[in-house]
Design a protein around this motif. Structure first.
Motif, PDB file in Angstrom:
ATOM      1  N   THR A 197       0.543  -1.339   0.146  1.00 23.89           N
ATOM      2  CA  THR A 197       0.053   0.046  -0.458  1.00 23.89           C
ATOM      3  C   THR A 197       0.745   1.143   0.251  1.00 23.89           C
ATOM      4  N   PRO A 198       0.835   2.406  -1.076  1.00 21.21           N
ATOM      5  CA  PRO A 198       1.626   3.309  -0.887  1.00 21.21           C
ATOM      6  C   PRO A 198       1.034   4.592  -0.086  1.00 21.21           C
ATOM      7  N   ALA A 199       2.180   5.017   0.436  1.00 17.42           N
ATOM      8  CA  ALA A 199       2.018   6.188   1.377  1.00 17.42           C
ATOM      9  C   ALA A 199       0.464   7.388   1.451  1.00 17.42           C
ATOM     10  N   ARG A 200       0.206   7.604   2.176  1.00 15.17           N
ATOM     11  CA  ARG A 200      -0.961   9.255   1.803  1.00 15.17           C
ATOM     12  C   ARG A 200      -0.892   9.839   3.300  1.00 15.17           C
ATOM     13  N   VAL A 201      -1.246  11.202   2.825  1.00 17.82           N
ATOM     14  CA  VAL A 201      -1.080  11.856   3.427  1.00 17.82           C
ATOM     15  C   VAL A 201      -2.365  12.772   2.853  1.00 17.82           C
ATOM     16  N   THR A 202      -2.484  13.896   4.221  1.00 16.25           N
ATOM     17  CA  THR A 202      -3.073  15.011   4.208  1.00 16.25           C
ATOM     18  C   THR A 202      -2.889  15.804   5.011  1.00 16.25           C
ATOM     19  N   VAL A 203      -3.384  17.330   4.651  1.00 12.01           N
ATOM     20  CA  VAL A 203      -1.898  18.584   5.438  1.00 12.01           C
ATOM     21  C   VAL A 203      -3.262  19.154   5.150  1.00 12.01           C
ATOM     22  N   LEU A 204      -3.226  20.060   6.215  1.00 15.16           N
ATOM     23  CA  LEU A 204      -3.610  21.308   6.879  1.00 15.16           C
ATOM     24  C   LEU A 204      -2.735  22.467   7.253  1.00 15.16           C
ATOM     25  N   PHE A 205      -3.152  23.269   6.359  1.00 13.38           N
ATOM     26  CA  PHE A 205      -1.786  24.413   6.224  1.00 13.38           C
ATOM     27  C   PHE A 205      -2.465  26.003   7.117  1.00 13.38           C
ATOM     28  N   ASN A 206      -1.743  26.442   8.341  1.00 11.76           N
ATOM     29  CA  ASN A 206      -2.699  27.267   8.310  1.00 11.76           C
ATOM     30  C   ASN A 206      -4.320  27.638   8.583  1.00 11.76           C
ATOM     31  N   GLY A 207      -4.164  25.767   9.595  1.00  8.98           N
ATOM     32  CA  GLY A 207      -6.033  25.268   9.020  1.00  8.98           C
ATOM     33  C   GLY A 207      -6.514  25.144   8.024  1.00  8.98           C
ATOM     34  N   VAL A 208      -5.606  24.977   6.153  1.00  7.92           N
ATOM     35  CA  VAL A 208      -6.668  25.450   5.288  1.00  7.92           C
ATOM     36  C   VAL A 208      -6.010  23.873   4.592  1.00  7.92           C
ATOM     37  N   LEU A 209      -6.517  23.474   4.187  1.00  7.79           N
ATOM     38  CA  LEU A 209      -7.118  22.199   3.993  1.00  7.79           C
ATOM     39  C   LEU A 209      -5.884  22.504   2.337  1.00  7.79           C
ATOM     40  N   VAL A 210      -4.887  21.568   2.344  1.00  5.44           N
ATOM     41  CA  VAL A 210      -4.394  21.538   0.910  1.00  5.44           C
ATOM     42  C   VAL A 210      -3.391  20.855   0.431  1.00  5.44           C
ATOM     43  N   GLN A 211      -3.539  19.028   1.281  1.00  2.00           N
ATOM     44  CA  GLN A 211      -3.345  18.390   0.663  1.00  2.00           C
ATOM     45  C   GLN A 211      -4.261  17.093   1.164  1.00  2.00           C
ATOM     46  N   ASP A 212      -5.877  16.785   0.101  1.00  2.00           N
ATOM     47  CA  ASP A 212      -6.174  15.873   0.701  1.00  2.00           C
ATOM     48  C   ASP A 212      -6.373  14.587   0.673  1.00  2.00           C
ATOM     49  N   ASN A 213      -5.868  13.750   1.453  1.00  2.00           N
ATOM     50  CA  ASN A 213      -5.303  12.564   1.321  1.00  2.00           C
ATOM     51  C   ASN A 213      -5.156  11.985  -0.501  1.00  2.00           C
ATOM     52  N   ILE A 214      -3.907  12.452  -0.020  1.00  2.00           N
ATOM     53  CA  ILE A 214      -3.588  11.646  -1.258  1.00  2.00           C
ATOM     54  C   ILE A 214      -2.718  10.613  -0.918  1.00  2.00           C
ATOM     55  N   THR A 215      -2.263   9.825  -2.613  1.00  2.00           N
ATOM     56  CA  THR A 215      -1.600   9.197  -2.860  1.00  2.00           C
ATOM     57  C   THR A 215      -0.121   9.172  -2.735  1.00  2.00           C
ATOM     58  N   LEU A 216       0.738   9.872  -2.082  1.00  2.00           N
ATOM     59  CA  LEU A 216       2.315   9.495  -3.047  1.00  2.00           C
ATOM     60  C   LEU A 216       2.258   8.421  -3.444  1.00  2.00           C
ATOM     61  N   LYS A 217       3.638   9.272  -4.913  1.00  2.00           N
ATOM     62  CA  LYS A 217       3.856   8.335  -6.372  1.00  2.00           C
ATOM     63  C   LYS A 217       5.594   7.517  -5.731  1.00  2.00           C
ATOM     64  N   GLY A 218       5.889   7.825  -4.668  1.00  2.00           N
ATOM     65  CA  GLY A 218       7.361   7.599  -3.782  1.00  2.00           C
ATOM     66  C   GLY A 218       7.830   8.810  -3.466  1.00  2.00           C
ATOM     67  N   PRO A 219       9.150   7.952  -2.842  1.00  2.00           N
ATOM     68  CA  PRO A 219       9.462   8.942  -1.753  1.00  2.00           C
ATOM     69  C   PRO A 219       9.766  10.661  -2.856  1.00  2.00           C
ATOM     70  N   THR A 220      10.327  11.900  -2.407  1.00  2.00           N
ATOM     71  CA  THR A 220      11.098  13.132  -2.893  1.00  2.00           C
ATOM     72  C   THR A 220      11.962  12.490  -4.038  1.00  2.00           C
ATOM     73  N   GLN A 221      12.198  12.508  -5.460  1.00  2.00           N
ATOM     74  CA  GLN A 221      13.660  13.192  -6.223  1.00  2.00           C
ATOM     75  C   GLN A 221      13.135  13.777  -6.299  1.00  2.00           C
ATOM     76  N   TYR A 222      14.327  15.263  -6.662  1.00  2.00           N
ATOM     77  CA  TYR A 222      15.288  16.488  -6.409  1.00  2.00           C
ATOM     78  C   TYR A 222      15.260  16.088  -8.111  1.00  2.00           C
ATOM     79  N   ILE A 223      15.670  14.738  -9.058  1.00  2.00           N
ATOM     80  CA  ILE A 223      15.582  15.253 -10.469  1.00  2.00           C
ATOM     81  C   ILE A 223      15.078  14.454 -10.428  1.00  2.00           C
ATOM     82  N   GLY A 224      14.174  13.556 -12.134  1.00  2.59           N
ATOM     83  CA  GLY A 224      13.921  12.483 -12.049  1.00  2.59           C
ATOM     84  C   GLY A 224      11.968  12.237 -11.127  1.00  2.59           C
ATOM     85  N   ASP A 225      11.478  11.117 -11.657  1.00  4.69           N
ATOM     86  CA  ASP A 225       9.730  11.160 -11.103  1.00  4.69           C
ATOM     87  C   ASP A 225      10.061  10.084  -9.823  1.00  4.69           C
TER      88      ASP A 225
END
Length: 259
Positions: A197-225
């Motif tokens: 199962t991939p990672a999922r995240v919800t984020v509220l920024f100063n109380g405002v919903l900005v990421q809504d239970n999204i499914t991540l594609k993987g760890p962060t990559q600066y270059i490439g997907d």
């Protein structure tokens, strides 16, 4: 399979590999996006007190719950004063001593009122929701001064860096505090280390919903997907010392509830 079939198959495989390699992204600009542009929303940081069952990751006194990412035997070397702590650009990233799977996290951050620079060189840091190696390995929720500061939208404050643009931009002006409230569901892996199962995240920024239970594609990559390239379990939470020339960020009121 006869000789001609073997040659044809080999050529086809080599050609496919060559096309795949040719399509690989080799420059950071290739994973930058500039639309959509999140709408600007006025909001204030949530200075939420820790619930009774929370793990206090910073109590305003010391960094005893944090270590250096590149030397976990060393307590975090960032500066503590006035119930907050500030990035030490010379020391490197820091991360929690404790590792976590699924959690609710609250953290507050600000850039100085007199900050300089622009784009990614203006108050750049990162909250890595799971640190899975030294350096910048992990899943990054971007921290950046995005108050009247243009940059690629999947790299502005509250983006899942190089993956997901935030739904809004409620960044407060320099010198004012911002808050992130995060619900993190860690990825799971099969016995063969493939993704279960991939990672999922919800984020509220100063109380405002900005990421809504999204499914991540993987760890962060600066270059490439982004992609899941290695299996891992419970992981520390990391804060980035980006090393840009702008004045350093400060943090306060960090707590976590395991889910």
């Amino acid at each position: 399979m006869n000789f001609r079939q073997t040659i044809f198959t080999s050529t086809l495989v080599i050609g496919t590999l060559s096309m795949t390699n040719a399509q690989e992204k080799t420059k950071p600009e290739e994973t930058e996006v500039y639309t959509p542009i999140p709408k600007i929303v006025e909001a204030k940081a949530l200075t939420t007190p820790a619930p009774s069952d929370a793990i206090i990751l910073f109590d305003g006194k010391d960094l005893s719950k944090w270590v250096m990412t590149n030397n976990r035997d060393q307590t975090a070397q960032w500066t503590v004063a006035n119930n907050e702590f500030t990035v030490n650009k010379k020391s490197g990233n820091i991360e929690t001593k404790q590792a976590f799977l699924n959690y609710q996290l609250h953290i507050e951050w600000k850039v100085p009122a007199n900050i300089k620079g622009k784009g990614q060189g203006r108050g750049n840091s990162g909250l890595f929701l799971a640190s899975i190696g030294k350096g910048d390995d992990g899943y990054e929720l971007q921290i950046l001064d995005s108050y009247k500061n243009d940059t690629y939208t999947n790299g502005q404050a509250a983006s899942i860096y190089k993956q997901f643009v935030p739904l809004a931009n409620p960044t407060n002006k320099p010198g004012e505090w911002n808050s992130y409230d995060v619900i993190w569901t860690a990825p799971t892996f099969n016995d063969d280390k493939s993704v279960k199962t991939p990672a999922r995240v919800t984020v509220l920024f100063n109380g405002v919903l900005v990421q809504d239970n999204i499914t991540l594609k993987g760890p962060t990559q600066y270059i490439g997907d982004a992609a899941y390239r290695k299996a891992h379990g419970a992981s520390p939470i990391k804060l980035q010392s980006h090393g840009d020339p702008s004045e350093p960020l400060s943090f306060r009121n960090i707590w976590l509830r395991e889910l």
